[in-house]
Enzyme design. Structure first.
Site, PDB file in Angstrom:
ATOM      1  N   GLU A  48      -9.840  -2.360   4.875  1.00 58.88           N
ATOM      2  CA  GLU A  48     -10.478  -1.910   6.198  1.00 58.88           C
ATOM      3  C   GLU A  48     -11.712  -2.864   6.512  1.00 58.88           C
ATOM      4  O   GLU A  48     -12.184  -3.375   5.596  1.00 58.88           O
ATOM      5  CB  GLU A  48     -10.661  -0.487   6.321  1.00 58.88           C
ATOM      6  CG  GLU A  48      -9.586   0.688   6.277  1.00 58.88           C
ATOM      7  CD  GLU A  48      -8.857   0.740   7.655  1.00 58.88           C
ATOM      8  OE1 GLU A  48      -8.678  -0.354   8.175  1.00 58.88           O
ATOM      9  OE2 GLU A  48      -8.605   1.639   7.882  1.00 58.88           O
TER      10      GLU A  48
ATOM     11  N   ASN B 174      -7.446  -3.436  13.579  1.00 61.13           N
ATOM     12  CA  ASN B 174      -8.634  -3.817  13.553  1.00 61.13           C
ATOM     13  C   ASN B 174      -8.932  -4.919  12.616  1.00 61.13           C
ATOM     14  O   ASN B 174      -9.830  -5.433  11.933  1.00 61.13           O
ATOM     15  CB  ASN B 174      -9.513  -2.579  13.142  1.00 61.13           C
ATOM     16  CG  ASN B 174      -8.877  -2.097  11.761  1.00 61.13           C
ATOM     17  OD1 ASN B 174      -7.847  -2.763  11.314  1.00 61.13           O
ATOM     18  ND2 ASN B 174      -9.236  -0.985  11.397  1.00 61.13           N
TER      19      ASN B 174
ATOM     20  N   HIS C 102      -7.253  -5.239   9.490  1.00 59.70           N
ATOM     21  CA  HIS C 102      -7.230  -4.701   8.241  1.00 59.70           C
ATOM     22  C   HIS C 102      -5.743  -5.516   7.519  1.00 59.70           C
ATOM     23  O   HIS C 102      -5.019  -5.786   8.339  1.00 59.70           O
ATOM     24  CB  HIS C 102      -6.870  -3.167   7.837  1.00 59.70           C
ATOM     25  CG  HIS C 102      -5.886  -2.284   8.423  1.00 59.70           C
ATOM     26  ND1 HIS C 102      -6.173  -1.057   8.881  1.00 59.70           N
ATOM     27  CD2 HIS C 102      -4.376  -2.671   8.362  1.00 59.70           C
ATOM     28  CE1 HIS C 102      -5.032  -0.703   9.077  1.00 59.70           C
ATOM     29  NE2 HIS C 102      -4.000  -1.682   8.987  1.00 59.70           N
TER      30      HIS C 102
ATOM     31  N   ASP D 277       0.841  -1.191  -0.059  1.00 58.10           N
ATOM     32  CA  ASP D 277      -0.053   0.049  -0.009  1.00 58.10           C
ATOM     33  C   ASP D 277       0.975   1.392  -0.076  1.00 58.10           C
ATOM     34  O   ASP D 277       1.970   1.158   0.137  1.00 58.10           O
ATOM     35  CB  ASP D 277      -0.891   0.029   1.338  1.00 58.10           C
ATOM     36  CG  ASP D 277      -0.269  -0.520   2.371  1.00 58.10           C
ATOM     37  OD1 ASP D 277       0.736  -0.347   2.458  1.00 58.10           O
ATOM     38  OD2 ASP D 277      -1.079  -0.995   3.327  1.00 58.10           O
TER      39      ASP D 277
HETATM   40  C1  GLP Z   1      -0.694  -0.035   8.385  1.00 60.21           C
HETATM   41  C2  GLP Z   1      -0.196  -0.873   7.056  1.00 60.21           C
HETATM   42  C3  GLP Z   1      -0.459  -2.328   7.103  1.00 60.21           C
HETATM   43  C4  GLP Z   1       0.038  -2.916   8.338  1.00 60.21           C
HETATM   44  C5  GLP Z   1      -0.688  -2.364   9.552  1.00 60.21           C
HETATM   45  C6  GLP Z   1      -0.009  -2.607  11.075  1.00 60.21           C
HETATM   46  O1  GLP Z   1      -1.971   0.184   8.406  1.00 60.21           O
HETATM   47  N1  GLP Z   1      -1.125  -0.517   5.910  1.00 60.21           N
HETATM   48  O2  GLP Z   1      -0.063  -3.002   6.052  1.00 60.21           O
HETATM   49  O3  GLP Z   1       0.213  -4.420   8.362  1.00 60.21           O
HETATM   50  O4  GLP Z   1      -0.286  -0.876   9.588  1.00 60.21           O
HETATM   51  O5  GLP Z   1       0.995  -1.898  11.452  1.00 60.21           O
HETATM   52  P1  GLP Z   1       1.875  -2.265  12.836  1.00 60.21           P
HETATM   53  O6  GLP Z   1       2.840  -3.209  12.386  1.00 60.21           O
HETATM   54  O7  GLP Z   1       2.671  -0.922  12.864  1.00 60.21           O
HETATM   55  O8  GLP Z   1       0.938  -2.715  13.760  1.00 60.21           O
END
Ligand code: GLP
Length: 258
Positions: A146, A139, A141, A70
């Protein structure tokens, strides 16, 4: 349905090491590996260990191809909040990965539909993703798919939930990302409210999936994703439908009971 393999490590550094050794072995076994790669805080330790392994053992990344999951709409590669910048700092720069081998959606593209289609075509042109490395949002995702009533299969521009924006741009963490002190996190939350993301179909077509999770805040959503119903309310639950999923987690994310 095949159950995922779960590798539980005692803490974040051990989880990062285990996942890096796993990915490093995949590159050695298949030098032309096509990877999907995540951002966020979870993979930072994994990327650091991958760079270490590359330096110590000479793992050759020169033929690998990467596609990020992303990118924020409106963020160019020079913006410190962009995932292009994050990847440059944590992985691409240290590995000296050639620009033509790494791909991210172009956050500055003028036509979102064209950009999303272009990204899908680039993935298809490589023959598809061999290994998708994923984080999981608190959440549920995946990428920026989402929770909601509908999930889109292909790469698209997604509206980010309030919760995701609050988590991704918390007041304290932005300076830690290397930005100029004094940058207004509230402005970032307003500015980056949409992002390009691979769709769940793109992700699920990967031949193998490696999921990273660390910390207690991921525990409930992970449990629900693996043991609850498959539902768009928890996009990570779709992983139940994939035939080849490995999870590398720490005890805080998994619990001590098994
Ligand atoms: C972001 C990214 C996701 C990632 C998520 C989890 O929103 N777009 O690809 O998996 O965060 O993040 P973290 O590893 O900081 O919990």
């Amino acid at each position: 349905m095949r159950h995922p393999s779960v590798l539980v490590e005692r803490n974040y550094p051990a989880m990062s090491r285990r996942a890096a050794v796993w990915i490093d072995a995949a590159i050695r076994a298949q030098p032309r590996l096509v990877l999907a790669l995540p951002t966020g805080t979870t993979p930072i330790g994994v990327y650091a260990r991958l760079v270490e392994l590359h330096r110590q053992t000479g793992t050759d990344w020169s033929q690998a191809t990467t596609f990020n999951l992303d990118e924020y709409a409106g963020a160019g590669p020079d913006h410190p909040a962009s995932y292009a910048h994050y990847m440059q700092v944590h992985l691409f720069g240290p590995l000296t990965l050639a620009p033509q081998r790494r791909h991210l959606p172009n956050g500055l593209a003028s036509d979102a539909a064209v950009e999303a289609a272009r990204y899908e075509m680039e993935i298809d042109a490589t023959g598809g993703i061999d290994l998708a490395v994923l984080g999981v949002g608190a959440n549920g995702h995946l990428g920026f798919n989402e929770p909601g009533s509908e999930l889109l299969a292909a790469t698209h521009l997604a509206e980010l939930s309030e919760e995701t924006r609050r988590r991704n741009f918390p007041p304290a963490s932005y300076p830690a990302m290397g930005a100029q002190p004094g940058i207004d996190d509230r402005r970032l939350r307003q500015q980056f409210h949409r992002a390009y993301t691979m769709g769940v179909g793109t992700i699920m077509q990967a031949r193998r999936i490696l999921v990273l999770a660390s910390g207690e805040p991921k525990r409930a959503v992970l449990r629900e994703a693996l043991r609850g119903p498959v539902t768009p309310c928890n996009p990570a639950s779709l992983l139940q439908l994939h035939r080849c999923v490995t999870l590398v987690v720490d005890r805080a994310a998994w619990g001590n009971d098994e």
